[in-house]
Design a protein around this motif. Structure first.
Motif, PDB file in Angstrom:
ATOM      1  N   GLY A  19       0.773  -1.242   0.000  1.00  0.00           N
ATOM      2  CA  GLY A  19       0.000   0.000   0.000  1.00  0.00           C
ATOM      3  C   GLY A  19       0.796   1.280   0.000  1.00  0.00           C
ATOM      4  O   GLY A  19       0.223   2.354  -0.192  1.00  0.00           O
ATOM      5  N   SER A  20       2.100   1.195   0.193  1.00  0.00           N
ATOM      6  CA  SER A  20       2.927   2.403   0.161  1.00  0.00           C
ATOM      7  C   SER A  20       3.439   2.633  -1.250  1.00  0.00           C
ATOM      8  O   SER A  20       3.364   1.761  -2.113  1.00  0.00           O
ATOM      9  N   SER A  21       3.975   3.836  -1.482  1.00  0.00           N
ATOM     10  CA  SER A  21       4.462   4.202  -2.809  1.00  0.00           C
ATOM     11  C   SER A  21       5.664   5.119  -2.663  1.00  0.00           C
ATOM     12  O   SER A  21       5.704   5.962  -1.767  1.00  0.00           O
ATOM     13  N   HIS A  22       6.648   4.942  -3.536  1.00  0.00           N
ATOM     14  CA  HIS A  22       7.847   5.777  -3.457  1.00  0.00           C
ATOM     15  C   HIS A  22       7.541   7.247  -3.766  1.00  0.00           C
ATOM     16  O   HIS A  22       6.615   7.561  -4.511  1.00  0.00           O
ATOM     17  N   ALA A  23       8.379   8.107  -3.198  1.00  0.00           N
ATOM     18  CA  ALA A  23       8.425   9.540  -3.528  1.00  0.00           C
ATOM     19  C   ALA A  23       7.153  10.300  -3.160  1.00  0.00           C
ATOM     20  O   ALA A  23       6.901  11.383  -3.687  1.00  0.00           O
ATOM     21  N   MET A  24       6.359   9.781  -2.225  1.00  0.00           N
ATOM     22  CA  MET A  24       5.181  10.514  -1.777  1.00  0.00           C
ATOM     23  C   MET A  24       5.603  11.686  -0.888  1.00  0.00           C
ATOM     24  O   MET A  24       6.467  11.548  -0.030  1.00  0.00           O
TER      25      MET A  24
END
Length: 279
Positions: free
Chosen positions: A174-179
């Motif tokens: 559920g996480s994403s890079h560069a947020m």
């Protein structure tokens, strides 16, 4: 304390049921700020150099040498990790340079090729006593190379770990890079299922987009290594902007990068303490 092996820090975190922070170096000033924050907290830290960062600096060795020198002088345990290496050659170079761990990221490859390449890196690394992290499930974001909304399947993850022999696995939950906003919603039940299915530690990438309470909950559900980069870059950059706005005539770059470096210390210390007391 001094430069230590990543395996030792990961085993310590597993035994205590806490999170182990891993922060990305961007340049010498972030390196110094990250070490200063770890020393202020009195806690161990994993310092990461990504393939993108190595390319920015024209090669891996100069920044790696600086990181290892800083680690040897630190008053807390510090390990050096290669982050998101899509190049097998770069992973092998890091192993030769004495990194405590490498992440080989074959997520861009078809599954069978990912397994084969990851296994090759792992076999080479283990001969040198180096810890290996891999990725399965495509953590979201990062220049479109990973699909947002992807999730790691526990059965596939177990098969991947068995086939490659890796020591830790970064999973998509559920996480994403560069947020730049901390609003990602993590799939805690999936983390628990992955933890149950695997006999290696889980790694959370894209943690900059995850709020404190969600990270603590993720650690409680089974995450061990917590990667943070963009969130800390924001502290550095805002401090530089503020300094330049208040001192428009400044020409000595040391003055404003010092402001950025100093801004990292309290937030690094806070995050390390937060992850280390999570249960």
């Amino acid at each position: 304390m001094t430069l230590v092996k990543t395996r030792d820090l990961m085993n310590r975190a597993l035994e205590r049921g806490v999170g182990q922070a891993a922060f990305n170096i961007v340049h010498l000033e972030t390196l110094e700020g990250l070490v200063g924050g770890a020393e202020a907290a009195g806690l161990p830290v994993i310092l990461q150099i990504s393939e993108n960062c190595a390319n920015f600096h024209g090669g891996l060795e100069p920044l790696a040498s600086a990181a290892m020198a800083a680690a040897r002088q630190a008053s807390v345990p510090v390990s050096i990790h290669l982050d998101h290496a899509e190049s097998e050659e770069l992973a092998l170079e890091a192993i030769g340079l004495g990194f405590g761990s490498v992440m080989y990221d074959g997520a861009h490859l078809p599954y069978d090729l990912n397994v084969a390449a990851t296994r090759r890196v792992t076999e080479h690394a283990h001969k040198a006593g180096v810890y290996v992290e891999a990725e399965l499930g495509k953590v979201g974001g990062k220049d479109g190379a990973h699909a947002p909304g992807a999730r790691t399947d526990p059965c596939e993850a177990a098969a991947f770990v068995a086939a490659t022999g890796v020591d830790a696995l970064a999973v998509a939950v559920g996480s994403s890079h560069a947020m730049t906003e901390r609003k990602a919603v993590l799939d805690l039940p999936l983390i628990a299922r992955l933890k149950s299915a695997l006999d290696v530690p889980l790694v959370l990438h894209g943690s900059s987009g995850v709020a404190d309470d969600a990270i603590v909950a993720a650690i409680g559900s089974g995450m061990t290594k917590i990667n943070v980069s963009t969130h800390l870059n924001g502290f550095f950059t805002r401090a530089v902007r503020d300094y330049l706005a208040a001192n428009p005539a400044v020409v000595d770059s040391r003055k404003y990068v010092k402001a950025g470096r100093e801004a990292l210390v309290p937030e690094v210390s806070r995050l390390l303490a937060l992850f280390a007391r999570a249960t």
